[in-house]
Design a protein around this motif. Structure first.
Motif, PDB file in Angstrom:
ATOM      1  N   ALA A 254       0.823  -1.214   0.000  1.00  0.00           N
ATOM      2  CA  ALA A 254       0.000   0.000   0.000  1.00  0.00           C
ATOM      3  C   ALA A 254       0.854   1.260   0.000  1.00  0.00           C
ATOM      4  N   THR A 255       1.996   1.208   0.674  1.00  0.00           N
ATOM      5  CA  THR A 255       2.892   2.360   0.703  1.00  0.00           C
ATOM      6  C   THR A 255       3.579   2.533  -0.648  1.00  0.00           C
ATOM      7  N   SER A 256       4.036   1.435  -1.233  1.00  0.00           N
ATOM      8  CA  SER A 256       4.691   1.485  -2.544  1.00  0.00           C
ATOM      9  C   SER A 256       3.722   1.986  -3.618  1.00  0.00           C
ATOM     10  N   ALA A 257       2.444   1.611  -3.480  1.00  0.00           N
ATOM     11  CA  ALA A 257       1.445   2.028  -4.463  1.00  0.00           C
ATOM     12  C   ALA A 257       0.983   3.465  -4.255  1.00  0.00           C
ATOM     13  N   GLY A 258       1.347   4.056  -3.119  1.00  0.00           N
ATOM     14  CA  GLY A 258       0.941   5.429  -2.835  1.00  0.00           C
ATOM     15  C   GLY A 258      -0.425   5.545  -2.201  1.00  0.00           C
ATOM     16  N   PHE A 259      -0.931   4.434  -1.623  1.00  0.00           N
ATOM     17  CA  PHE A 259      -2.224   4.474  -0.934  1.00  0.00           C
ATOM     18  C   PHE A 259      -2.044   4.886   0.524  1.00  0.00           C
ATOM     19  N   LEU A 260      -0.901   4.518   1.121  1.00  0.00           N
ATOM     20  CA  LEU A 260      -0.568   4.911   2.495  1.00  0.00           C
ATOM     21  C   LEU A 260       0.730   5.697   2.505  1.00  0.00           C
ATOM     22  N   GLU A 261       0.830   6.688   3.370  1.00  0.00           N
ATOM     23  CA  GLU A 261       2.095   7.374   3.563  1.00  0.00           C
ATOM     24  C   GLU A 261       2.934   6.620   4.595  1.00  0.00           C
ATOM     25  N   LYS A 262       4.244   6.892   4.620  1.00  0.00           N
ATOM     26  CA  LYS A 262       5.104   6.257   5.612  1.00  0.00           C
ATOM     27  C   LYS A 262       4.715   6.733   7.008  1.00  0.00           C
ATOM     28  N   GLN A 263       4.767   5.806   7.968  1.00  0.00           N
ATOM     29  CA  GLN A 263       4.438   6.109   9.364  1.00  0.00           C
ATOM     30  C   GLN A 263       3.068   6.779   9.473  1.00  0.00           C
ATOM     31  N   VAL A 264       2.099   6.197   8.798  1.00  0.00           N
ATOM     32  CA  VAL A 264       0.772   6.813   8.738  1.00  0.00           C
ATOM     33  C   VAL A 264       0.133   6.899  10.118  1.00  0.00           C
ATOM     34  N   LEU A 265       0.382   5.922  10.983  1.00  0.00           N
ATOM     35  CA  LEU A 265      -0.222   5.949  12.319  1.00  0.00           C
ATOM     36  C   LEU A 265       0.329   7.105  13.142  1.00  0.00           C
ATOM     37  N   GLN A 266       1.632   7.385  12.982  1.00  0.00           N
ATOM     38  CA  GLN A 266       2.221   8.547  13.670  1.00  0.00           C
ATOM     39  C   GLN A 266       1.606   9.837  13.140  1.00  0.00           C
ATOM     40  N   LYS A 267       1.423   9.909  11.838  1.00  0.00           N
ATOM     41  CA  LYS A 267       0.889  11.131  11.233  1.00  0.00           C
ATOM     42  C   LYS A 267      -0.587  11.329  11.561  1.00  0.00           C
ATOM     43  N   ALA A 268      -1.259  10.239  11.902  1.00  0.00           N
ATOM     44  CA  ALA A 268      -2.659  10.341  12.321  1.00  0.00           C
ATOM     45  C   ALA A 268      -2.775  10.576  13.828  1.00  0.00           C
ATOM     46  N   ASN A 269      -1.620  10.789  14.479  1.00  0.00           N
ATOM     47  CA  ASN A 269      -1.561  11.061  15.924  1.00  0.00           C
ATOM     48  C   ASN A 269      -2.135   9.916  16.761  1.00  0.00           C
ATOM     49  N   GLY A 270      -1.936   8.674  16.275  1.00  0.00           N
ATOM     50  CA  GLY A 270      -2.475   7.539  17.011  1.00  0.00           C
ATOM     51  C   GLY A 270      -1.436   6.556  17.509  1.00  0.00           C
ATOM     52  N   PHE A 271      -0.169   6.759  17.137  1.00  0.00           N
ATOM     53  CA  PHE A 271       0.864   5.776  17.449  1.00  0.00           C
ATOM     54  C   PHE A 271       1.115   5.659  18.955  1.00  0.00           C
ATOM     55  N   GLY A 272       1.227   6.790  19.626  1.00  0.00           N
ATOM     56  CA  GLY A 272       1.515   6.786  21.065  1.00  0.00           C
ATOM     57  C   GLY A 272       0.435   6.077  21.857  1.00  0.00           C
ATOM     58  N   PHE A 273      -0.817   6.369  21.532  1.00  0.00           N
ATOM     59  CA  PHE A 273      -1.921   5.702  22.231  1.00  0.00           C
ATOM     60  C   PHE A 273      -1.925   4.206  21.943  1.00  0.00           C
ATOM     61  N   ALA A 274      -1.678   3.835  20.675  1.00  0.00           N
ATOM     62  CA  ALA A 274      -1.700   2.423  20.295  1.00  0.00           C
ATOM     63  C   ALA A 274      -0.635   1.637  21.061  1.00  0.00           C
ATOM     64  N   ILE A 275       0.562   2.198  21.158  1.00  0.00           N
ATOM     65  CA  ILE A 275       1.648   1.528  21.886  1.00  0.00           C
ATOM     66  C   ILE A 275       1.317   1.434  23.374  1.00  0.00           C
TER      67      ILE A 275
END
Length: 396
Positions: A254-275
């Motif tokens: 999905a990232t190679s195809a351009g559907f997702l950006e790199k580190q999308v969860l961080q950019k959506a401000n959800g990574f810290g909560f998820a961890i």
């Protein structure tokens, strides 16, 4: 106990773990401190379902695992792996060493199931530990479910000091060569660096940035995770493939195809909560650990870590010889399996700072030591451990 009080207590434990890790420069892992505090809590006044009371039931943890593993796939840079192909081979050889030695020796000492549960957490992080812990619990192997978590908690005590020792030896050798005029700073080729940059969201070039909201990022990430799950269900009658392994693969695609950006969860401000939520769920597995059970798994815990380190050293040594990489650097790269990022970054930088105060010399050491350490940790903890966990759950 009220929900908010439970949440305050549990997040407070995670914070204490972070403080101790910072104060000791990661020599005492935060997860070790958290595990000890959780155990003391469960053995004294914690309700057995305190994590669920705080708002992290199993369903939430499973959802976050799907999102986190798919997000891992967005981190994969094919170009960087090509540039560091020697590092990739050395990291894989270290993992092969763990598998060969543990299956070859550990199986006779502790049994097949114990080794199956031990290997993925040994070469991975929180996700692989949780996958094996849940698989063991579903198979009715309660002590092994706890064992998967404890081995994940303790392995850093072997990895951190050993890595520091071998990196210091490697750094001293590199400094000697540099001071003799035999070594220079490694600089990435500009064209290579440019090609390594993955274009962001090729499929949404014309989408105004104001519409790429956090919810749109979460929607795309969850859609990719769902497609991975759907494919695993469709493949089930033919071949059993873990949906988590497919999440990793689909994240890359999905990232190679351009559907997702790199580190999308961080950019959506959800990574810290998820961890945070996943860490709480990991430690929730310790509620079944009685003092007697902890004593029972102590011997296999220490023995498995020792055997794993021996296997990593032997196999990485021979692969390093073959690829003309120093035995110190090869061993350090393979040791990243025991902790991954950010510990690999922290330890390498601490060693470099300890070896010299000259900025030019630090630049040389950084250019030669940091890239292979980061790639090694990424290959072992992020990619291989999830794949191994997805395969090994079928053995229980």
């Amino acid at each position: 106990m009220s929900q908010l009080l439970a949440l305050v207590i549990l997040v407070g434990i995670l914070f204490i773990g972070d403080v101790v890790a910072v104060r000791t420069k990661a020599w005492v892992p935060s997860i070790f401190i958290c595990a000890v505090l959780f155990l003391l809590g469960y053995w004294t006044f914690f309700p057995s379902d305190i994590v669920e009371i705080a708002g992290v039931p199993p369903a939430v943890a499973t959802m976050l695992m799907y999102l986190l593993i798919t997000n891992m796939g967005t981190l994969l840079s094919i170009q960087e792996l090509k540039n560091q192909w020697k590092t990739v081979l050395i990291a894989l050889s270290g993992i092969l060493g763990i598998i060969v030695v543990l299956f070859g020796i550990g199986t006779f000492l502790f049994g097949f199931e114990t080794i199956v549960v031990a290997i993925p957490p040994l070469v991975g992080g929180i996700v692989s530990a949780l996958i094996m812990s849940e698989a063991a619990q579903n198979a009715g192997l309660i002590s092994l479910s706890v064992f998967a978590i404890v081995i994940y908690v303790m392995q850093g005590f072997a990895g951190y000091p050993l890595t520091s020792i071998v990196l210091k030896k490697e750094g001293k050798n590199l400094l000697k060569k540099y001071r003799n005029g035999e070594l220079a700073v490694k600089r990435a080729d500009k064209e290579t660096a440019a090609s390594a940059e993955q274009p962001e969201l090729k499929l949404f070039r014309r989408l105004p940035e104001k519409y790429n909201t956090d919810f749109f990022k979460f929607f795309r990430l969850s859609l990719v995770a769902y497609l991975a799950y759907l494919v695993s269900v469709l493949l089930a009658p033919v071949v059993s493939v873990s949906p988590f392994v497919l999440c990793l693969l689909f994240g890359v695609i999905a990232t190679s195809a351009g559907f997702l950006e790199k580190q999308v969860l961080q950019k959506a401000n959800g990574f810290g909560f998820a961890i945070m939520a996943l860490m709480l769920f990991i430690f929730d597995g310790l509620k079944q650990a009685t003092p007697g059970m902890m004593m029972e798994i102590l011997y296999p815990l220490i023995a498995c870590i020792v055997l794993a380190v021996i296997g990593m050293y032997l196999f990485s040594f021979f692969m390093g010889k073959l690829l003309k990489v120093s035995k110190e650097m090869a061993f350090a790269v393979s040791l990243t399996a025991l902790y991954g990022f950010p510990a690999d970054y922290i330890i390498t930088n601490e060693v470099i700072k300890a070896l010299t105060e000259d900025e030019k010399e630090r630049e040389v050491l950084t250019s030669h030591m940091l890239p292979p350490m980061l790639v090694g940790g990424f290959v072992t903890v992020t990619i291989v451990s999830v794949i191994l966990a997805g395969i090994f759950v079928g053995f229980l």
